[in-house]
Write an enzyme that holds these catalytic residues in place. Structure first.
Site, short mmCIF file in Angstrom:
data_model
loop_
_atom_site.label_atom_id
_atom_site.label_comp_id
_atom_site.label_asym_id
_atom_site.label_seq_id
_atom_site.Cartn_x
_atom_site.Cartn_y
_atom_site.Cartn_z
CB THR A 50 -19.56 -4.06 -138.85
OG1 THR A 50 -20.60 -3.09 -138.91
CG2 THR A 50 -18.25 -3.40 -139.23
CE1 TYR A 137 -30.52 -3.26 -137.95
CE2 TYR A 137 -28.84 -4.89 -138.41
CZ TYR A 137 -29.31 -3.61 -138.51
OH TYR A 137 -28.57 -2.67 -139.19
CE LYS A 162 -28.08 -2.05 -135.20
NZ LYS A 162 -26.90 -2.87 -135.53
#
Length: 307
Positions: A50, A137, A162
């Protein structure tokens, strides 16, 4: 750092504001991060997806991470995104360490695809000199098997995983493999739900033992993000369902209209809320005026539920 306490949802992934002449706006970034902390998030993940990690120069990256660290001032942990190729990820990790970050989120490797064993090798190479806790991730071209996920526990720097793939059955296999392994770190290893608009899958992930999740909503409407998280925590299914129906599902439907809207819409929403974060950088595209109007109605509908 108490990692479990640091990963209580909703977790904040702040935006990177840009000025009209295309520089990082450190003043707006500091205000944005301060708002995120004040709203009650347990951790800040700066310069990640983001935050447009891939759009930042290395000098800008250092500026963004150091600004966040100075703004947070030790109130909660600051994780910084690191990524690219394995050698590049190590350089960014060194920058995050020098900037005072409390941990890093290791993003998928740049461009190449490989086997789960190859991804494990990439992780080992990238984090081998890390002084900071690392969350890996799993997303896109970075896919682990239960066996390679378990092998992460032998890397003392790696403290969590994640997931951005959304394969609940595979994640159940990974979680069960880790938790029942008998490994000394099995109980403390952290799992996060990192899907876009993770609130949509939060219930399913809780059912397999993953309560933590990232929240892009927190970047522009922390009141809605926390209301949904509280509804899950307290078993208020009526409120959770109402927020899903009026706000989260329409938001996800709009997000799916254009590739890259998972970031561009969040920035547009932040601007609607009065935060001058500027535009996204290419290759992301700005939402159309019609979509921005629709976005405003969706946010208003979510707040109407709370009212």
């Amino acid at each position: 750092m108490d990692l479990q306490a640091a990963l209580v949802p909703p977790l904040s992934f702040p935006l990177t504001p840009f000025t009209e002449d295309d520089r990082v706006d450190a003043e707006v970034l500091s205000a944005h991060v301060d708002q995120q902390v004040a709203a009650g998030t347990a951790a800040v993940f700066i310069a990640c997806g983001t935050g447009e990690f891939t759009a930042l120069s290395r000098e800008e990256y250092r500026q963004v991470v150091s600004t966040a660290v100075k703004t947070v001032a030790g109130r909660i942990p600051v994780f910084a995104g690191v990524g690219g190729g394995p050698a590049t990820a190590r350089e960014y990790l060194a920058d995050a360490t020098a900037a005072g970050a409390d941990g890093v989120l290791l993003l998928p490797p740049y461009l190449v695809t490989s086997t789960p064993e190859g991804i494990l090798g990439h992780i080992r190479y990238a984090v081998r000199d890390s002084e900071l806790p690392v969350i890996v991730y799993q997303r896109a071209n970075a896919r682990l098997s239960p066996a390679t996920a378990l092998a992460l526990l032998d890397l003392p720097q790696v403290v969590g995983l994640k997931d951005g793939l959304g394969d609940v059955e595979q994640m159940q296999r990974i979680v069960a493999t880790v938790r029942t392994s008998g490994h000394p770190r099995a109980a403390e290893f952290a799992f996060l739900n990192g899907l876009p608009t993770a609130e949509l899958s939060a219930r399913a992930y809780r059912a397999i033992g993953i309560a933590s999740y990232s929240s892009a909503v927190h970047s522009f409407a922390p009141d809605l993000a926390h209301a949904f998280a509280r509804a899950l925590d307290t078993g208020d299914d009526a409120l959770a369902d109402a927020l899903l129906a009026a706000f989260l599902l329409p938001l996800a439907d709009l997000r799916d209209q254009v590739p890259g809207y998972a970031v561009a819409l969040v920035k547009a929403a932040a601007r609607l809320e009065g935060l001058p974060v500027g535009p996204v950088r290419p290759p992301l595209v700005e939402p159309s005026p019609e979509h921005v109007e629709r976005l405003a109605r969706i946010i208003a509908a979510g707040r109407a539920v709370l009212a």
